[in-house]
Design an enzyme around this catalytic site. Structure first.
Site, PDB file in Angstrom:
ATOM      1  N   ALA A  87      -6.004  32.260  15.348  1.00  0.00           N
ATOM      2  CA  ALA A  87      -6.085  33.537  16.059  1.00  0.00           C
ATOM      3  C   ALA A  87      -6.994  33.374  17.263  1.00  0.00           C
ATOM      4  O   ALA A  87      -7.909  32.554  17.257  1.00  0.00           O
ATOM      5  CB  ALA A  87      -6.625  34.615  15.132  1.00  0.00           C
ATOM      6  N   GLY A  88      -6.725  34.138  18.330  1.00  0.00           N
ATOM      7  CA  GLY A  88      -7.630  34.144  19.475  1.00  0.00           C
ATOM      8  C   GLY A  88      -7.182  33.260  20.617  1.00  0.00           C
ATOM      9  O   GLY A  88      -7.828  33.191  21.639  1.00  0.00           O
ATOM     10  N   CYS A  89      -6.073  32.566  20.471  1.00  0.00           N
ATOM     11  CA  CYS A  89      -5.553  31.774  21.578  1.00  0.00           C
ATOM     12  C   CYS A  89      -4.416  32.533  22.247  1.00  0.00           C
ATOM     13  O   CYS A  89      -3.609  33.158  21.568  1.00  0.00           O
ATOM     14  CB  CYS A  89      -5.019  30.441  21.080  1.00  0.00           C
ATOM     15  SG  CYS A  89      -6.230  29.466  20.194  1.00  0.00           S
ATOM     16  N   GLN A  90      -4.334  32.432  23.577  1.00  0.00           N
ATOM     17  CA  GLN A  90      -3.234  33.112  24.269  1.00  0.00           C
ATOM     18  C   GLN A  90      -1.928  32.354  24.133  1.00  0.00           C
ATOM     19  O   GLN A  90      -0.861  32.922  24.199  1.00  0.00           O
ATOM     20  CB  GLN A  90      -3.582  33.321  25.739  1.00  0.00           C
ATOM     21  CG  GLN A  90      -4.583  34.449  25.891  1.00  0.00           C
ATOM     22  CD  GLN A  90      -4.335  35.254  27.133  1.00  0.00           C
ATOM     23  OE1 GLN A  90      -3.209  35.432  27.576  1.00  0.00           O
ATOM     24  NE2 GLN A  90      -5.403  35.760  27.711  1.00  0.00           N
ATOM     25  N   SER A  91      -2.041  31.047  23.945  1.00  0.00           N
ATOM     26  CA  SER A  91      -0.849  30.299  23.558  1.00  0.00           C
ATOM     27  C   SER A  91      -1.007  30.032  22.059  1.00  0.00           C
ATOM     28  O   SER A  91      -2.096  30.118  21.518  1.00  0.00           O
ATOM     29  CB  SER A  91      -0.772  28.999  24.340  1.00  0.00           C
ATOM     30  OG  SER A  91      -2.002  28.316  24.288  1.00  0.00           O
TER      31      SER A  91
END
Ligand code: PLP
Lengths: 143, 406
Positions: A49-53
């Protein structure tokens, strides 16, 4: 090699690049070479969680060392993951837990990635350390 | 007279700088526009010469500051052609304006089983405040559908307007796709059923002339920082009778007439909705921004930006595999796109290194991205200081970036 030595090697590799574009070219090339994660692990359970990709991370434990494998749908992210794996894979849980990963700042990744992606970088590191903690606990309780 | 972007750019010193050794191209105007010197000077002047708390002191500075603050309100009134200056409420921005209406309107007019309509195009700021109301009151949020081009389906909308609907909240221009929504027609349809309509004008006021009386909007919300003004100031326009009817939003100084520990009577409009010491400085900054836009001419701004948008659309479509997301013929200021075979974050990261300020992601419109079946887009959004040359540079930048991933 010890974590700190691998970090030093990476810092030297990046010191050759004058232009940002060259650094990213290097990351892209590394990203393309990242071995594919087993299809079984490309699921939400392994998603960070927390990555844009999207980034999937999986870890195995053998002979007292952690083996990380990972994948992403974005190539630059894959390049960054590759760096982290180079540094933290094949290391003992305690060493992973205590790694301060200063190279991320030194090669300028933290300050030059967008804040959201930088959060993603933090999430990746956090997840790797969580794996280390889990393996350490398991190791101790089996002794 | 046609706009001269090169002359305009002299007023925006921020645009003239190098990023990663390349000259900056600022295409993130839908997120926030840059501020001309005239606005920065107004802010400077306020703290250098005018600062004082307003509506309170009998002293000279306080009176002057009060006058300037109220003059700015009248200017905003005329800018959107409101009938009365007390229909202009200062807020922190669009988000606060919508929250104010959702909260106060919800308190008084929404009950269990009622419906609130929003569209599938909305920014989270025009969704979440209504979800709060629905949760609190047991009301239902329903979504006006769109087509694949990113246009609202008016037939479906008309059918949704039943007696349970208590308010419609819809954007004027989509921040993610640029679609201009036919809000005048939507308001007319709602009014046939006596349903009030709130318009999220965050993305329209900077691009073309808005006339709230012509639209017949009940509420109209916008942000100063997206129209060349400072951050931290925004506007809620509301028809007088609605604002009279709504309970206050926050309590405190300025918004009251008489306070005893037993009971408080509220002040008249607009002060009833302006609790506490207001943001006088940024109101004066916004005032200067409106003047700046009017000096350029709103129809000239619209004409020039439309030219940029058409040019950008044609240029980007020349790039192999590039897809434009949001293809309504009615658009303003925004072009959203996706490259073929490259993750948008990869492209966005390289474009950043090439000096482009673009936005990558879901643009605070996740339900819209779900509807379109995508995770996000890259978005270039334009202002009158942008040039065709910058758009050419973007097209070349995309091609350079694409090659890096081959
Ligand atoms: C359509 C729309 N509505 C609301 C907002 C929220 O505006 P603000 O953050 O200034 O309150 C934005 C800003 O991104 C927007 O584009």
């Amino acid at each position: 090699m010890a974590i700190i030595d691998i970090e030093q090697t990476i810092i030297e590799e990046f010191s050759h690049f004058e232009d940002w574009l060259d650094r990213y070219n290097y990351l892209i090339e590394m990203g393309k070479d990242l071995p594919k994660i087993d299809e079984r692990f490309r699921t939400d359970q392994y998603l960070i969680a927390g990555c844009q990709s999207r980034v999937w991370l999986q870890a195995d434990f053998a002979d007292g060392k952690i083996i990380f494998t990972a994948d992403s749908d974005a190539v630059i992210t894959k390049g960054i993951v590759t760096l982290l794996i180079r540094v933290l894979s094949n290391q003992r849980p305690d060493d992973v837990l205590h790694a301060n990963l200063g190279f991320v700042d030194t090669i300028g990744l933290r300050e030059h990635l967008s804040p959201t992606r930088s959060n993603g970088l933090n999430s990746m590191i956090k997840q790797m350390k969580l794996f280390a903690l889990a393996f350490k606990t398991k190791e101790q309780s089996s002794k | 007279m046609a706009l001269d972007p090169l002359k305009i750019r002299i007023d925006f010193p921020i645009l003239d700088q190098m990023i990663y050794k390349r000259s900056l191209v600022y295409f993130d105007n839908a997120a926030t526009t840059q501020k001309p010197r005239q606005v920065i000077n107004a802010i400077d002047k306020y703290y250098l010469l005018q600062n004082s708390n307003i509506h309170r002191g009998v002293h000279y500075l306080s009176q002057m500051a009060t006058q300037a603050y109220e003059d700015a309100r009248v200017h905003i009134q005329h800018f959107i052609n409101a009938r009365l200056s007390q229909e202009i409420i200062y807020t922190r921005g669009t988000t606060e304006s919508i929250n104010l209406v959702a909260s106060s309107f919800g308190k008084k007019f929404i009950s269990k089983g009622d419906t609130i309509l929003v569209s599938n195009l909305e920014h989270h700021s025009n969704i979440v405040p209504w979800q709060f109301v629905c949760e609190e009151k047991g009301a239902v949020l329903k979504v006006i559908p769109i087509n694949d081009e990113g246009e609202i389906l008016l037939d479906a909308y008309t059918e949704m307007l039943d007696e349970k609907v208590k308010i419609v909240a819809v954007t004027h221009v989509s921040n993610a796709l640029g679609t201009i929504v036919p809000v005048k027609e939507m308001i007319r349809l709602a009014h046939l059923k006596n349903i009030p309509v709130l318009i999220d004008g965050a993305q329209s006021v900077a691009h073309f002339q808005v006339d709230v009386q012509d639209l017949d909007a009940d509420f109209f919300c916008f942000s100063g920082h997206k129209m060349y003004g400072p951050m931290g100031i925004g506007v809620l326009y509301g028809k007088e009778h609605w604002l009279e009817d709504l309970p206050p939003y926050q309590g405190g100084g300025e918004m009251i007439k008489d306070v005893t520990f037993e009971k408080t009577t509220y002040n008249d409009l607009p002060f009833k909705f302006e609790a506490g010491t207001p943001n006088v400085c940024d109101a004066l900054g916004l005032d200067a921004a409106l003047t700046y836009m009017q000096n350029l001419g709103l129809s000239e701004i619209y004409g020039y930006e439309e030219e940029l948008l058409h040019f950008a659309t044609a240029r980007l479509l020349e790039i192999e595999g590039l897809k434009i997301i949001g293809t309504s013929p009615q658009k303003a200021g925004v072009i959203s796109f996706l490259p073929d075979g490259i993750h948008p974050y990869d492209l966005g990261t390289i474009l950043d290194k090439l000096g482009f300020a673009l936005r990558t992601g879901n643009h605070c419109a996740q339900p819209l991205m779900h509807r379109l079946g995508i995770q996000g887009t890259l978005r270039a959004s334009f202002a009158f200081y942008n040039t065709k040359e910058e758009i050419n540079r973007l097209a070349e930048g995309i091609i350079t970036a694409k090659r890096m991933f081959d």
